[in-house]
Design a protein around this motif. Structure first.
Motif, PDB file in Angstrom:
ATOM      1  N   GLU A  50      21.462 -10.714  21.507  1.00 44.58           N
ATOM      2  CA  GLU A  50      21.452 -11.680  20.408  1.00 44.58           C
ATOM      3  C   GLU A  50      20.417 -12.771  20.640  1.00 44.58           C
ATOM      4  O   GLU A  50      19.701 -13.174  19.720  1.00 44.58           O
ATOM      5  CB  GLU A  50      22.839 -12.291  20.224  1.00 44.58           C
ATOM      6  CG  GLU A  50      23.853 -11.339  19.620  1.00 44.58           C
ATOM      7  CD  GLU A  50      25.251 -11.939  19.537  1.00 44.58           C
ATOM      8  OE1 GLU A  50      25.425 -13.147  19.837  1.00 44.58           O
ATOM      9  OE2 GLU A  50      26.172 -11.193  19.176  1.00 44.58           O
ATOM     10  N   GLU A  52      17.688 -12.543  22.534  1.00 41.84           N
ATOM     11  CA  GLU A  52      16.363 -11.941  22.414  1.00 41.84           C
ATOM     12  C   GLU A  52      15.997 -11.699  20.955  1.00 41.84           C
ATOM     13  O   GLU A  52      14.862 -11.934  20.542  1.00 41.84           O
ATOM     14  CB  GLU A  52      16.293 -10.642  23.209  1.00 41.84           C
ATOM     15  CG  GLU A  52      16.249 -10.861  24.705  1.00 41.84           C
ATOM     16  CD  GLU A  52      16.236  -9.563  25.502  1.00 41.84           C
ATOM     17  OE1 GLU A  52      16.569  -8.495  24.935  1.00 41.84           O
ATOM     18  OE2 GLU A  52      15.899  -9.621  26.680  1.00 41.84           O
ATOM     19  N   MET A  53      16.955 -11.236  20.162  1.00 45.44           N
ATOM     20  CA  MET A  53      16.684 -10.995  18.752  1.00 45.44           C
ATOM     21  C   MET A  53      16.412 -12.305  18.015  1.00 45.44           C
ATOM     22  O   MET A  53      15.554 -12.369  17.134  1.00 45.44           O
ATOM     23  CB  MET A  53      17.844 -10.245  18.085  1.00 45.44           C
ATOM     24  CG  MET A  53      18.032  -8.821  18.607  1.00 45.44           C
ATOM     25  SD  MET A  53      16.524  -7.823  18.623  1.00 45.44           S
ATOM     26  CE  MET A  53      16.151  -7.708  16.904  1.00 45.44           C
ATOM     27  N   SER A  54      17.119 -13.351  18.387  1.00 44.28           N
ATOM     28  CA  SER A  54      16.901 -14.658  17.775  1.00 44.28           C
ATOM     29  C   SER A  54      15.483 -15.154  18.069  1.00 44.28           C
ATOM     30  O   SER A  54      14.787 -15.645  17.173  1.00 44.28           O
ATOM     31  CB  SER A  54      17.934 -15.657  18.299  1.00 44.28           C
ATOM     32  OG  SER A  54      17.669 -16.945  17.813  1.00 44.28           O
ATOM     33  N   GLN A  56      12.923 -13.254  18.931  1.00 42.84           N
ATOM     34  CA  GLN A  56      12.001 -12.344  18.255  1.00 42.84           C
ATOM     35  C   GLN A  56      11.854 -12.719  16.784  1.00 42.84           C
ATOM     36  O   GLN A  56      10.741 -12.757  16.253  1.00 42.84           O
ATOM     37  CB  GLN A  56      12.499 -10.911  18.388  1.00 42.84           C
ATOM     38  CG  GLN A  56      11.568  -9.885  17.788  1.00 42.84           C
ATOM     39  CD  GLN A  56      12.086  -8.466  17.980  1.00 42.84           C
ATOM     40  OE1 GLN A  56      13.181  -8.247  18.457  1.00 42.84           O
ATOM     41  NE2 GLN A  56      11.264  -7.509  17.596  1.00 42.84           N
ATOM     42  N   ASN A  57      12.955 -13.023  16.115  1.00 39.75           N
ATOM     43  CA  ASN A  57      12.899 -13.427  14.710  1.00 39.75           C
ATOM     44  C   ASN A  57      12.143 -14.736  14.542  1.00 39.75           C
ATOM     45  O   ASN A  57      11.376 -14.913  13.599  1.00 39.75           O
ATOM     46  CB  ASN A  57      14.303 -13.547  14.125  1.00 39.75           C
ATOM     47  CG  ASN A  57      14.966 -12.205  13.948  1.00 39.75           C
ATOM     48  OD1 ASN A  57      14.296 -11.181  13.860  1.00 39.75           O
ATOM     49  ND2 ASN A  57      16.284 -12.193  13.923  1.00 39.75           N
ATOM     50  N   HIS A  58      12.353 -15.667  15.471  1.00 44.07           N
ATOM     51  CA  HIS A  58      11.658 -16.960  15.406  1.00 44.07           C
ATOM     52  C   HIS A  58      10.148 -16.760  15.570  1.00 44.07           C
ATOM     53  O   HIS A  58       9.356 -17.352  14.823  1.00 44.07           O
ATOM     54  CB  HIS A  58      12.208 -17.893  16.481  1.00 44.07           C
ATOM     55  CG  HIS A  58      11.556 -19.233  16.495  1.00 44.07           C
ATOM     56  ND1 HIS A  58      11.742 -20.165  15.494  1.00 44.07           N
ATOM     57  CD2 HIS A  58      10.687 -19.796  17.377  1.00 44.07           C
ATOM     58  CE1 HIS A  58      11.017 -21.248  15.767  1.00 44.07           C
ATOM     59  NE2 HIS A  58      10.378 -21.039  16.904  1.00 44.07           N
ATOM     60  N   ALA A  60       8.429 -14.035  14.977  1.00 45.38           N
ATOM     61  CA  ALA A  60       7.928 -13.346  13.793  1.00 45.38           C
ATOM     62  C   ALA A  60       7.766 -14.324  12.631  1.00 45.38           C
ATOM     63  O   ALA A  60       6.793 -14.249  11.872  1.00 45.38           O
ATOM     64  CB  ALA A  60       8.863 -12.205  13.416  1.00 45.38           C
ATOM     65  N   GLN A  61       8.704 -15.258  12.480  1.00 47.51           N
ATOM     66  CA  GLN A  61       8.611 -16.256  11.408  1.00 47.51           C
ATOM     67  C   GLN A  61       7.416 -17.171  11.621  1.00 47.51           C
ATOM     68  O   GLN A  61       6.707 -17.512  10.670  1.00 47.51           O
ATOM     69  CB  GLN A  61       9.905 -17.083  11.327  1.00 47.51           C
ATOM     70  CG  GLN A  61       9.916 -18.081  10.204  1.00 47.51           C
ATOM     71  CD  GLN A  61       9.813 -17.435   8.832  1.00 47.51           C
ATOM     72  OE1 GLN A  61      10.383 -16.395   8.587  1.00 47.51           O
ATOM     73  NE2 GLN A  61       9.065 -18.052   7.942  1.00 47.51           N
TER      74      GLN A  61
END
Length: 165
Positions: A50, A52-54, A56-58, A60-61
């Protein structure tokens, strides 16, 4: 750190990745804390995923935001180029054609006239002729690329973290 370091390195690259270093250090510390304080290995793996995904999303944004800003900048430049091209004034719309023709003449001289003229004179007149002086093709290329918008200096500044805006 695994996937987080890979993402930051690939997306942000060199100096920009170094800017993210404090964030990456904090995430790494968060992963270590999860290892120390969450005894259940499955729960720890889930929390790490979770986190790492957070991140990664940040990242990418952030990349998407930078891309949108670049697109807006390019669209603004296109509008300026259109208004200059539509202008009847030589001082507003005439500089691009003038610089373009100067570059074209310089490249024609450097790559056609300069090598072929002495050869033709030597071929038909049987007199050795000195080589014609060379132009600085690097300067001509810089001028032409800048005029065509292919310089890329703004992108380089962003990646190196030099720009403040």
């Amino acid at each position: 750190m695994g996937i987080i370091g890979d993402i930051a390195g690939k997306v942000l690259g060199g100096a920009a990745g170094a800017v993210m270093s404090p964030i990456m250090s904090a995430v790494s510390a968060g992963l270590s804390i999860i290892d120390k304080f969450v005894p259940d290995k499955n729960q720890a793996a889930k929390l790490k995923h979770e986190l790492e995904m957070s991140v990664q999303n940040h990242v990418a944004q952030m990349d998407l935001t930078a891309l949108q800003a670049d697109i807006q900048l390019a669209l603004g430049q296109i509008d300026v180029n259109k208004s200059e091209a539509e202008s009847n004034s030589l001082f507003r719309g005439g500089w691009r054609p003038a610089v373009g023709w100067i570059c074209a003449a310089g490249f024609a001289y450097e790559f056609m006239v300069r090598p072929l003229l002495p050869w033709l004179v030597n071929l038909f007149m049987k007199n050795p002729v000195a080589l014609l002086p060379a132009l600085d093709v690097g300067t001509l290329s810089t001028l032409l690329m800048g005029m065509l918008g292919l310089g890329g200096m703004r992108t380089w500044e962003k990646y190196k973290g030099i720009t403040t805006k």
